[in-house]
Write an enzyme that holds these catalytic residues in place. Sequence first.
Site: not given
Length: 421
Positions: A102, A386
């Site tokens: 991510c 995150c």
Amino acid sequence: MSPTSNAPRNVRDVVFVDGVRTPFGKAGDKGIYAGTRADDLVVKCLRELMRRNPSLPAGRVDEVAIAATTQTGDQGLTIGRTAALLAGLPRTVPGFAIDRMCAGAMTAVTTTASGIGFGAYDVVIAGGVEHMGNHPMGAGADPNPRFMSERLVDPAALNMGNTAENLHDRFPAITKQRTDAYAAASQAKLATAYSRGQIQEDLVPVATLKPGQGWTVQTVDEPPRPGTTVEDLSELRTPFRAHGRVTAGNAAGLNDGATAALLASADAAEELGLPVKMRLVSYAFAGVEPEVMGIGPVPATEKALKNAGLAIGDIGLFEINEAFAVQVLSFLDHFGIADDDPRVNRYGGAIAVGHPLASSGVRLMTQLARQFEEDHSVRYGITTMCIGLGMGATVIWENPHHAEYGSVTNNSVTDAEGAAA
């Protein structure tokens, strides 16, 4: 050996010049980018950056770093280099691909920014792409069997939804009611930002072609659901656990999209007449238990603040990637920040706009830069997220419109130290 080879090296300031993205789409056959190539989405962003900054000679771009989580097919073949060639940059401009799931685009920014600070580059393009319709998350992956046989991680750690449920278990004060309320607020804030024209300026129109439909120019994000209420969200099923708390409504969806940012040394920006939208102060990455990967932004932010000599109270704006509402709320609770604090995700977040994995880091930066431009009272802002398999990433930026921009205070680092962090 030259007589200057041992001379001390000065670390240079790194500035965020500009950032753009495609409208984000829903992954799947019915999404706006079904039938569109991922690398073509990146090319749109690269060309738009060059168009918006005509004082930059294409040959002055020193590197193109593009992230993708799934580096195969139309997201493979060293996509930074291939996108640079496809975008018409000179063949002398190199490029590379990068992956940190991510945080891919965020890592592309910090990696090339470090090169600028060191003196290897003057101007770079960094970004990311994820076409989750063409490349579903985890497709083709082959986790080493030792992860299971030696119990290196819980099997649930390989499913991000399960890790979000684990985070609920760890922090029982974060109820489903709170996450649904946060998610509904994200949708409302994005709708307000759209109504005020705060999103559209950094979107790159993308022409798409579908059989039987002809050409369509995509100019807005597809995932948002304006008008969503807490009552609507309360009725959604919990796919990761019976009677769980994580739903499609309080988590980011599966999306397609691309982003790109232009970074430069402060000196090169001045030389080339490029705008300065933010200055890099510090950044940090941190590892956490993969089973609760959503807590990753907490230690990453603590490290970045320590590197910068700042405290959480010095931060006037937060752009937090909303992979899951519980993950954002765990961050806010740790730092004593209210769920509805006006410093947090003023334009809404990924729950509303979407999260095409490796591209999202630059979306956070572009939105923070826009907010800096609107609010000169804020000196420092954070972009944080995150990362799958148990990591977190945070970048701290300074607002060039603030009255004390670039000055040294008791709780801040010098310009050189900030760029080096």
